[in-house]
Design a protein around this motif. Sequence first.
Motif, PDB file in Angstrom:
ATOM      1  N   GLY A  23      43.746 -26.678  -5.116  1.00  0.00           N
ATOM      2  CA  GLY A  23      43.484 -25.278  -5.438  1.00  0.00           C
ATOM      3  C   GLY A  23      42.449 -24.646  -4.532  1.00  0.00           C
ATOM      4  N   SER A  24      42.094 -23.397  -4.867  1.00  0.00           N
ATOM      5  CA  SER A  24      41.173 -22.622  -4.043  1.00  0.00           C
ATOM      6  C   SER A  24      40.095 -21.987  -4.911  1.00  0.00           C
ATOM      7  CB  SER A  24      41.921 -21.506  -3.295  1.00  0.00           C
ATOM      8  OG  SER A  24      42.890 -22.023  -2.429  1.00  0.00           O
ATOM      9  N   LEU A  25      38.948 -21.770  -4.300  1.00  0.00           N
ATOM     10  CA  LEU A  25      37.861 -21.007  -4.916  1.00  0.00           C
ATOM     11  C   LEU A  25      37.193 -20.180  -3.834  1.00  0.00           C
ATOM     12  CD1 LEU A  25      35.971 -23.461  -7.326  1.00  0.00           C
ATOM     13  CD2 LEU A  25      37.205 -21.385  -7.987  1.00  0.00           C
ATOM     14  N   ARG A  26      36.620 -19.072  -4.240  1.00  0.00           N
ATOM     15  CA  ARG A  26      35.864 -18.227  -3.319  1.00  0.00           C
ATOM     16  C   ARG A  26      34.456 -18.064  -3.882  1.00  0.00           C
ATOM     17  NH1 ARG A  26      37.702 -15.069   0.802  1.00  0.00           N
ATOM     18  NH2 ARG A  26      36.374 -13.341   1.498  1.00  0.00           N
ATOM     19  N   LEU A  27      33.491 -18.581  -3.160  1.00  0.00           N
ATOM     20  CA  LEU A  27      32.086 -18.478  -3.557  1.00  0.00           C
ATOM     21  C   LEU A  27      31.453 -17.290  -2.854  1.00  0.00           C
ATOM     22  CD1 LEU A  27      30.977 -22.221  -3.307  1.00  0.00           C
ATOM     23  CD2 LEU A  27      32.146 -21.041  -5.184  1.00  0.00           C
ATOM     24  N   SER A  28      30.486 -16.702  -3.527  1.00  0.00           N
ATOM     25  CA  SER A  28      29.773 -15.572  -2.959  1.00  0.00           C
ATOM     26  C   SER A  28      28.272 -15.800  -3.080  1.00  0.00           C
ATOM     27  CB  SER A  28      30.168 -14.288  -3.683  1.00  0.00           C
ATOM     28  OG  SER A  28      29.549 -13.168  -3.117  1.00  0.00           O
ATOM     29  N   CYS A  29      27.526 -15.275  -2.129  1.00  0.00           N
ATOM     30  CA  CYS A  29      26.070 -15.340  -2.157  1.00  0.00           C
ATOM     31  C   CYS A  29      25.528 -13.944  -1.875  1.00  0.00           C
ATOM     32  CB  CYS A  29      25.558 -16.329  -1.123  1.00  0.00           C
ATOM     33  SG  CYS A  29      23.767 -16.300  -0.886  1.00  0.00           S
ATOM     34  N   ALA A  30      24.796 -13.408  -2.837  1.00  0.00           N
ATOM     35  CA  ALA A  30      24.171 -12.095  -2.672  1.00  0.00           C
ATOM     36  C   ALA A  30      22.738 -12.289  -2.198  1.00  0.00           C
ATOM     37  CB  ALA A  30      24.201 -11.335  -3.984  1.00  0.00           C
ATOM     38  N   ALA A  31      22.403 -11.668  -1.078  1.00  0.00           N
ATOM     39  CA  ALA A  31      21.083 -11.827  -0.469  1.00  0.00           C
ATOM     40  C   ALA A  31      20.273 -10.542  -0.608  1.00  0.00           C
ATOM     41  CB  ALA A  31      21.234 -12.185   1.002  1.00  0.00           C
ATOM     42  N   SER A  32      18.973 -10.694  -0.827  1.00  0.00           N
ATOM     43  CA  SER A  32      18.096  -9.537  -0.902  1.00  0.00           C
ATOM     44  C   SER A  32      16.688  -9.942  -0.503  1.00  0.00           C
ATOM     45  CB  SER A  32      18.091  -8.948  -2.324  1.00  0.00           C
ATOM     46  OG  SER A  32      17.627  -9.895  -3.251  1.00  0.00           O
ATOM     47  N   GLY A  33      15.877  -8.938  -0.173  1.00  0.00           N
ATOM     48  CA  GLY A  33      14.480  -9.188   0.144  1.00  0.00           C
ATOM     49  C   GLY A  33      14.196  -9.469   1.601  1.00  0.00           C
ATOM     50  N   PHE A  34      15.191  -9.374   2.446  1.00  0.00           N
ATOM     51  CA  PHE A  34      14.991  -9.570   3.878  1.00  0.00           C
ATOM     52  C   PHE A  34      16.083  -8.816   4.629  1.00  0.00           C
ATOM     53  CE2 PHE A  34      18.407 -12.703   4.754  1.00  0.00           C
ATOM     54  CZ  PHE A  34      18.717 -13.101   3.468  1.00  0.00           C
TER      55      PHE A  34
END
Length: 115
Positions: free
Chosen positions: A16-27
């Motif tokens: 199967g498949s998955l899509r991960l996300s990373c939200a960045a802030s502060g820089f």
Amino acid sequence: QVQLVESGGGRVQPGGSLRLSCAASGFRFTDYAMRWYHQAPGKAREFVAGITTGDIMNFADDAKGRFTISRDTAKNTIELQMNSLKPEDSAIYYCNTLISWVEYWGLGTQVIVSS
């Protein structure tokens, strides 16, 4: 304050498949390379994929051909598209960046690949 927040983990069957996300802030997101690591129980944290400010991508050998990494400078996010998942991909996945010789990590998102 630098913050990295991962999401998108879950349980999926082998293949199967998955899509991960990373939200960045502060820089200034556009000024730094970003990376994904994973850590399975009882094992060391390992590099999975990275993307530079110029969108040059690199991958761990086991991720090549199965995973892709992308960044969205409008949303300050990076994503990891994982296809053809294997049980050995099961781990906590962490987002990472290095700013002025300091490593920053998110809290991670868990991926379980199991039938």
